[in-house]
Scaffold this active site. Structure first.
Site, PDB file in Angstrom:
ATOM      1  N   GLU A 221       0.883  -1.169   0.000  1.00  0.00           N
ATOM      2  CA  GLU A 221       0.000   0.000   0.000  1.00  0.00           C
ATOM      3  C   GLU A 221       0.915   1.212   0.000  1.00  0.00           C
ATOM      4  O   GLU A 221       1.441   1.605   1.047  1.00  0.00           O
ATOM      5  CB  GLU A 221      -0.890  -0.008   1.255  1.00  0.00           C
ATOM      6  CG  GLU A 221      -1.758  -1.264   1.420  1.00  0.00           C
ATOM      7  CD  GLU A 221      -2.927  -1.301   0.449  1.00  0.00           C
ATOM      8  OE1 GLU A 221      -3.201  -0.292  -0.223  1.00  0.00           O
ATOM      9  OE2 GLU A 221      -3.575  -2.364   0.352  1.00  0.00           O
TER      10      GLU A 221
ATOM     11  N   CYS B 155      -2.103   9.291   1.938  1.00  0.00           N
ATOM     12  CA  CYS B 155      -1.729   8.698   0.654  1.00  0.00           C
ATOM     13  C   CYS B 155      -2.766   9.039  -0.405  1.00  0.00           C
ATOM     14  O   CYS B 155      -2.446   9.133  -1.578  1.00  0.00           O
ATOM     15  CB  CYS B 155      -1.556   7.197   0.810  1.00  0.00           C
ATOM     16  SG  CYS B 155      -2.959   6.424   1.610  1.00  0.00           S
TER      17      CYS B 155
HETATM   18  P1  NAD Z   1       8.482   4.672   4.667  1.00  0.00           P
HETATM   19  O1  NAD Z   1       8.404   3.814   3.484  1.00  0.00           O
HETATM   20  O2  NAD Z   1       9.706   5.479   4.850  1.00  0.00           O
HETATM   21  O3  NAD Z   1       8.333   3.823   6.019  1.00  0.00           O
HETATM   22  C1  NAD Z   1       7.198   3.050   6.299  1.00  0.00           C
HETATM   23  C2  NAD Z   1       7.574   1.938   7.262  1.00  0.00           C
HETATM   24  O4  NAD Z   1       8.441   1.024   6.618  1.00  0.00           O
HETATM   25  C3  NAD Z   1       8.290   2.373   8.513  1.00  0.00           C
HETATM   26  O5  NAD Z   1       7.830   1.592   9.581  1.00  0.00           O
HETATM   27  C4  NAD Z   1       9.752   2.075   8.191  1.00  0.00           C
HETATM   28  O6  NAD Z   1      10.526   1.827   9.340  1.00  0.00           O
HETATM   29  C5  NAD Z   1       9.618   0.822   7.376  1.00  0.00           C
HETATM   30  N1  NAD Z   1      10.669   0.586   6.384  1.00  0.00           N
HETATM   31  C6  NAD Z   1      11.213   1.486   5.540  1.00  0.00           C
HETATM   32  N2  NAD Z   1      12.100   0.876   4.718  1.00  0.00           N
HETATM   33  C7  NAD Z   1      12.072  -0.441   5.034  1.00  0.00           C
HETATM   34  C8  NAD Z   1      12.739  -1.597   4.523  1.00  0.00           C
HETATM   35  N3  NAD Z   1      13.605  -1.518   3.514  1.00  0.00           N
HETATM   36  N4  NAD Z   1      12.460  -2.798   5.082  1.00  0.00           N
HETATM   37  C9  NAD Z   1      11.564  -2.909   6.087  1.00  0.00           C
HETATM   38  N5  NAD Z   1      10.914  -1.853   6.615  1.00  0.00           N
HETATM   39  C10 NAD Z   1      11.162  -0.631   6.097  1.00  0.00           C
HETATM   40  O7  NAD Z   1       7.159   5.568   4.587  1.00  0.00           O
HETATM   41  P2  NAD Z   1       6.704   6.746   5.549  1.00  0.00           P
HETATM   42  O8  NAD Z   1       7.531   7.955   5.248  1.00  0.00           O
HETATM   43  O9  NAD Z   1       6.613   6.256   6.946  1.00  0.00           O
HETATM   44  O10 NAD Z   1       5.192   6.979   5.041  1.00  0.00           O
HETATM   45  C11 NAD Z   1       4.847   7.841   4.005  1.00  0.00           C
HETATM   46  C12 NAD Z   1       4.494   7.072   2.756  1.00  0.00           C
HETATM   47  O11 NAD Z   1       3.489   6.113   3.026  1.00  0.00           O
HETATM   48  C13 NAD Z   1       3.912   7.977   1.674  1.00  0.00           C
HETATM   49  O12 NAD Z   1       4.487   7.664   0.441  1.00  0.00           O
HETATM   50  C14 NAD Z   1       2.430   7.596   1.669  1.00  0.00           C
HETATM   51  O13 NAD Z   1       1.779   7.838   0.453  1.00  0.00           O
HETATM   52  C15 NAD Z   1       2.487   6.149   2.005  1.00  0.00           C
HETATM   53  N6  NAD Z   1       1.201   5.701   2.527  1.00  0.00           N
HETATM   54  C16 NAD Z   1       0.458   4.840   1.770  1.00  0.00           C
HETATM   55  C17 NAD Z   1      -0.791   4.420   2.220  1.00  0.00           C
HETATM   56  C18 NAD Z   1      -1.642   3.475   1.413  1.00  0.00           C
HETATM   57  O14 NAD Z   1      -2.558   2.896   1.987  1.00  0.00           O
HETATM   58  N7  NAD Z   1      -1.390   3.287   0.136  1.00  0.00           N
HETATM   59  C19 NAD Z   1      -1.267   4.877   3.448  1.00  0.00           C
HETATM   60  C20 NAD Z   1      -0.485   5.743   4.185  1.00  0.00           C
HETATM   61  C21 NAD Z   1       0.762   6.143   3.725  1.00  0.00           C
END
Ligand code: NAD
Length: 535
Positions: A248, A282
């Site tokens: 997502e 998002c």
């Molecule tokens: P992010 O990808 O930086 O981090 C999200 C989570 O993933 C965190 O818990 C982080 O620690 C973990 N993470 C990051 N890289 C990882 C890896 N390589 N392996 C395992 N875990 C890892 O995102 P963010 O900055 O926290 O959130 C913002 C993003 O989330 C935006 O792009 C937004 O659009 C998206 N988002 C999508 C939805 C949806 O339902 N499609 C909903 C909310 C947010």
């Protein structure tokens, strides 16, 4: 506790300390800090969850739903404290915490309490005439211990909604919240306080590296919500062990506004869709595409409306009793990015009608409206994820669709027109997982509708029946009474081949009574032959 850099307070602090520092985005005061988990912590979390899975899988759906209702009751009773906790770590408006975080969790529990038994029961499906005498059905079985990784924008919603869904489908869960908004201890408190089944959910706190270490434990499935960049890394790592992933990811959602709309309502919708949760959604409305005939009136209406918003950048430090429209941004790196995108647009000649700046060094960014934009500007191609709306003109329906589809993302969209045929036609043509007609972000208000994206917004669906099925091992079963040999079993003979070949001509080349009689006749000939030739 080690001092972290101001730009990355949620990240690893001083070298060697391993501390994660959590700050209040409204004041930048440190709330608490904690260390990354040890390997033993991670092993223990998976061991506990895997042992709990053996119990969860044997429970009936009704029993699992009963457990989730304990969470609903507890959350409802403590919703103000939970809202407080969410606001403290995200800096968001209190109303957003109540409606987009807490309400979503109450709603998913309520929804599955009414539907899960129906969605998860064995599903009878038709059996073709050639398999006469047999019955076919689909079973939805639990998968195992699943891993849920969440981002910082809806730390309560994006923790509990997937966890509830996974649990109702019969799985146990290891959950890793974002290092920026871990809400440390809250999930455990809700589990213990509500009396929800012990160990079915284990929480591990940490950053990206911890996320990677959790994937090494080979969960039965990963539901990841976060950035497209991280989604790709996770999929790559998961692929090594063929772990199924549901991603997502980000969005750049368009709102198409035709010239027959009520401009006042459309502008109000665009404003809420773009600014709720401070634009850190998002499915935020990021690009508004407006018919050229009403473009200027729409921009004027939206500018005036944004001017009425009560936002954190205007009254920094003022308390929010649920009456502030737009709160703070959660992550310092995100506010930097928003500022960069706005400055890039400004430098390339865009018109900034309102906002465009942060309040001093704070994490409050003034709600921003930009027009006169073009494709060379980053604000048009990159996810902004902040309180910024751009407006562009289109002339024809085809042009609007092509502009909406020009994005690499495909998460959600909105189409506004009084001509419902046109609105539905455009909604069906937009490449997106969700479309609201004459509304914004409305699909997420209905737990019966599956949620998820396409293109760089990811894949997989949760919510609705698809959510439970997405957390299920889908098993197909066919039941034969076991009374006779099959016609297609050995031996293969030339005569049998010819009879089957004629049967195919009848089955797929004929219709109606002729087809039925042909199949019966062909079947009888094959029966007789098979009896004669049986080994
Ligand atoms: P992010 O990808 O930086 O981090 C999200 C989570 O993933 C965190 O818990 C982080 O620690 C973990 N993470 C990051 N890289 C990882 C890896 N390589 N392996 C395992 N875990 C890892 O995102 P963010 O900055 O926290 O959130 C913002 C993003 O989330 C935006 O792009 C937004 O659009 C998206 N988002 C999508 C939805 C949806 O339902 N499609 C909903 C909310 C947010």
């Amino acid at each position: 506790m080690a001092q972290a850099s101001l730009l990355s307070p949620g990240q690893v602090a001083a070298p060697g300390s391993g501390d994660i520092v959590v700050r209040d985005p409204r004041t930048r005061q440190t709330l608490y800090s904690f260390a990354e988990p040890s390997d033993a912590d991670i092993d223990a979390a998976f061991t506990r969850a895997r042992q709990a899975f053996e119990k969860v899988r044997k429970m009936s759906v009704a029993e699992r739903v009963g457990e989730t209702l304990k969470i609903r009751d507890y959350v409802l009773k403590h919703k103000e404290q939970i809202v407080e906790r969410i606001v403290q770590e995200t800096g968001k408006a209190r109303m957003d915490a109540l409606l987009a975080d807490v309400r979503a969790v109450l709603e998913i529990i309520d929804f599955y309490s009414k539907t899960a038994e129906k969605y998860l029961r064995d599903e009878k499906v038709p059996t073709p005439i050639i398999l006469q005498g047999k019955k076919s059905y689909i079973r939805y079985e639990p998968m195992g211990t699943v891993l849920i990784i969440s981002p910082w924008n809806f730390p309560f919603n994006l923790a509990f909604v997937p966890m509830i869904t996974a649990f109702v489908a019969g799985n146990s869960i290891v959950f890793k919240p974002s290092e920026w908004t871990p809400l440390k201890g809250l999930v455990e408190e809700i589990i213990a306080g509500s009396g929800f089944m012990k160990d079915a959910i284990s929480v591990i706190y940490g950053g990206k590296e911890t996320g990677r270490r959790l994937i090494e434990q080979r969960p039965a499935k990963i539901l990841f919500t976060g950035s497209t960049r991280a989604g790709k890394q996770i999929m790559e790592q998961a692929a090594k062990n063929l772990i199924p992933v549901e991603l997502e990811l980000g969005g750049k959602d368009p709102m198409v506004v035709f010239d027959d709309v009520d401009i006042d309502r459309a502008a109000a919708g665009a404003m809420w869709g773009g600014m709720m949760n401070c634009g850190q959604t998002c499915t935020s409305i990021e690009r508004v595409l407006v018919h050229e005939r009403i473009h200027d009136d729409f921009v004027a209406a939206l500018t005036a409306k944004i001017g009425t918003l009560d936002h954190a950048a205007a009254r920094e430090g003022a308390p929010d009793a649920g009456d502030q429209d737009v709160g703070h941004m959660t992550a310092p790196f995100q506010i930097e990015k928003v500022q960069e995108l706005v400055e890039d647009a400004r430098a390339k000649g865009a018109t900034i009608h309102t906002g465009g700046t942060r309040a001093g060094e704070s994490q409050a960014f003034a709600p921003t409206l930009i027009s006169n934009v073009n494709n060379s500007m980053r604000v048009i191609s990159e996810e902004t994820f902040g309180p910024v709306i751009t407006v562009e003109k289109f002339r024809t329906e085809d042009e609007a669709v092509s502009m909406a589809n020009s994005s690499p993302y495909g998460l959600s969209a909105a189409v506004w027109s009084k001509d419902m045929d046109r609105a539905e036609r455009v909604a069906r043509t937009i490449e997106s997982g969700n479309v609201s007609i004459n509304n914004v972000l409305a699909t997420q208000g209905n737990a019966a509708l599956p949620f998820g994206g396409t293109k760089e917004s990811g894949f997989g669906r949760y919510y609705g029946a698809h959510g439970l099925h997405g957390f299920s091992h889908i098993k197909s079963i066919i039941v034969d009474s076991g009374s006779k040999h099959e016609l297609h079993w050995f031996p293969y003979t030339k005569e049998k081949y010819e009879l089957f070949s004629q049967l195919l001509d009848t089955m797929y080349g004929k219709t109606g009574v002729g087809r039925l009689l042909g199949i019966i006749r062909g079947g009888m000939k094959l029966e007789a032959l098979a009896k004669k030739q049986r080994r």
